[in-house]
Design an enzyme around this catalytic site. Sequence first.
Site, PDB file in Angstrom:
ATOM      1  N   SER A 176     -11.542  -2.154  -4.215  1.00 57.53           N
ATOM      2  CA  SER A 176     -10.613  -1.104  -3.800  1.00 57.53           C
ATOM      3  C   SER A 176     -10.885   0.198  -4.554  1.00 57.53           C
ATOM      4  O   SER A 176     -11.170   0.197  -5.746  1.00 57.53           O
ATOM      5  CB  SER A 176      -9.191  -1.572  -4.099  1.00 57.53           C
ATOM      6  OG  SER A 176      -8.281  -0.574  -3.732  1.00 57.53           O
ATOM      7  N   CYS A 181      -3.357  -0.462 -12.282  1.00 55.17           N
ATOM      8  CA  CYS A 181      -3.875   0.903 -12.303  1.00 55.17           C
ATOM      9  C   CYS A 181      -3.414   1.585 -13.596  1.00 55.17           C
ATOM     10  O   CYS A 181      -2.214   1.712 -13.832  1.00 55.17           O
ATOM     11  CB  CYS A 181      -3.391   1.702 -11.101  1.00 55.17           C
ATOM     12  SG  CYS A 181      -3.976   3.405 -11.189  1.00 55.17           S
ATOM     13  N   GLY A 205     -17.966   0.459 -14.290  1.00 52.18           N
ATOM     14  CA  GLY A 205     -19.433   0.475 -14.315  1.00 52.18           C
ATOM     15  C   GLY A 205     -19.995  -0.581 -15.255  1.00 52.18           C
ATOM     16  O   GLY A 205     -19.253  -1.339 -15.889  1.00 52.18           O
TER      17      GLY A 205
END
Lengths: 304, 263
Positions: A21, A130, A217
């Site tokens: 997402s 989040c 990452g």
Amino acid sequence: MTDLTVRIGRLTLKNPVLTASGTFGYGPEYADYVDLNRLGGLITKTITLEPRGGNPMPRIAEMPAGMLNSIGLANVGVERYLAEKLPLLEKYETAVIANLAGSTVEEYARVVMKVQKHPRVDGIEVNVSCPNVRKGGLAFGTDPDVLCELVRSVRSETDKTVIVKLSPNVTDIRPVAMAAASGGADALSLINTVMGMGIDIRTRKPLISRITAGLSGPAIKPIAMAKVYEAAQAVDLPLIGIGGIMNGEDAVEFLMAGASAVQVGTLNFVDPAGCLKVLEGIETFCREQGIAKVSDLVGAMDHG
Amino acid sequence: MYSEQCPIDEQRSITESVFLLSFTSRAIARTGRPGQFLHIRVRTGIDPLLRRPLSIHRIDPQTGQISLLFRVVGRGTRLLKDMRPGDPLDVMGPLGRGFDLSGNFSRALIVAGGMGGAPVFFLIDALLSLGKQVTLLWGVGDGREIFGTDEYVRKGVDVRVATEDGSLGHRGYVTELLDVFLKTHAQDQSFRGFVCGPECMLLPVQRFARKTVFSWQASLEERMACGVGVCQGCGVRIRNQAEYRMVCKDGPVFDLKEILFHD
């Protein structure tokens, strides 16, 4: 030929590679580069009850082997998602998982209620992780009791697969994973971004307007691996591993640590066809190793 | 849009820090438009991780050769500078919305600052092929960064140069050339303005532009991750728009008078 299918809750995915997402838009944005039909699943950008503009700029910064982001759940809102975004996915034969968030338990439940009726939605991913919004988000993902209540409420709204996306920004992920499980989650996905920050020492300004942000990452892959491994020890639910996957070998590592499937995130920004290369890499590994079923790799680490 | 490995044809240094790199891609050459950009992966490894957006400097439609003009400002551009002819360049594009050259205007005023010169050559090529009369005001710090203008002077382009070191043309800023130019042309409706450069130059140009009767298009420079509107990282505020517009997808070219800087 390796059997690539995996079961995630009530869903059977054609292969273990999904797009994470927030890194793949609402789906069609990357259709020029990726045959969406080949994906195991597509997880759309977090949606909320009302549209959100997101946080002030700057929202992204490159880091060594990673990036910081604080987008702040910018999205079109659930009504436009249903009316404009989901219909664009009707012609594709891949599982669509709607990721959603809210600032209260009731708000989460209302979004689930609206979204789960749509025939193109195969599953729900609940974003409780989040780090970049003031209300909601991470607040639900760090307190086991609050999380359990939230998941129970979401669970009561739908018979479709419920995946809970966990944050690494906790002292111990096991109680949080167990809380999501006891609330009725079908599966867990982990990890969301790791809290991070940076400063431009010449201007003395933070690199990101909200100062702290989420790191993603390859830089976070070892952290993600450890969290997946710990969660796999704590709960008996399928896990979806996320965090810095750049190729098939990275994905296989997550499977061996205990994940049943993986999500490709930041790689999509670097190589728009990267998710399919991850899939091809998994297939190559299985062929070379004579693996009959990709699910045989789940938790296959040799503890020695 | 394409994602391709393109062999590098040539790497030429303009100064110690400014380079002109060219490669061949018939697909991108066929579809690229002035003001659009290419998203370049300077290394296949994980560090640096993200692509670098670079505007298309020029396209030769006959040969399919594309050139990029860039300044070495960090690790990514240093790696790009070190690439050699024959090396494969990982290119995504063409991306973004370029300049709008449709509609009624006969004269083009282009203001470029520093690396803002990068998209300008392609823009001038397109304007000349449409039969427009072109004036280029180009400002740089170091006069050696001005190159390739002779060709355009021969083709009838009115080229005026400003250098901060005074080594070429007017000593000072390009906005001073603009001030002089607009004293006689600000009310001329046959013009359309184009501006490319860093924000510190776009701001004063915007103040001038708002006093002219003609429209202006600005090409913005911004750091990006995805380059296709997905990551939502490169937002810009536009007047009367509730939400951020994305430089990569909605731009990089915007109506200069409507951009809200520092907002």
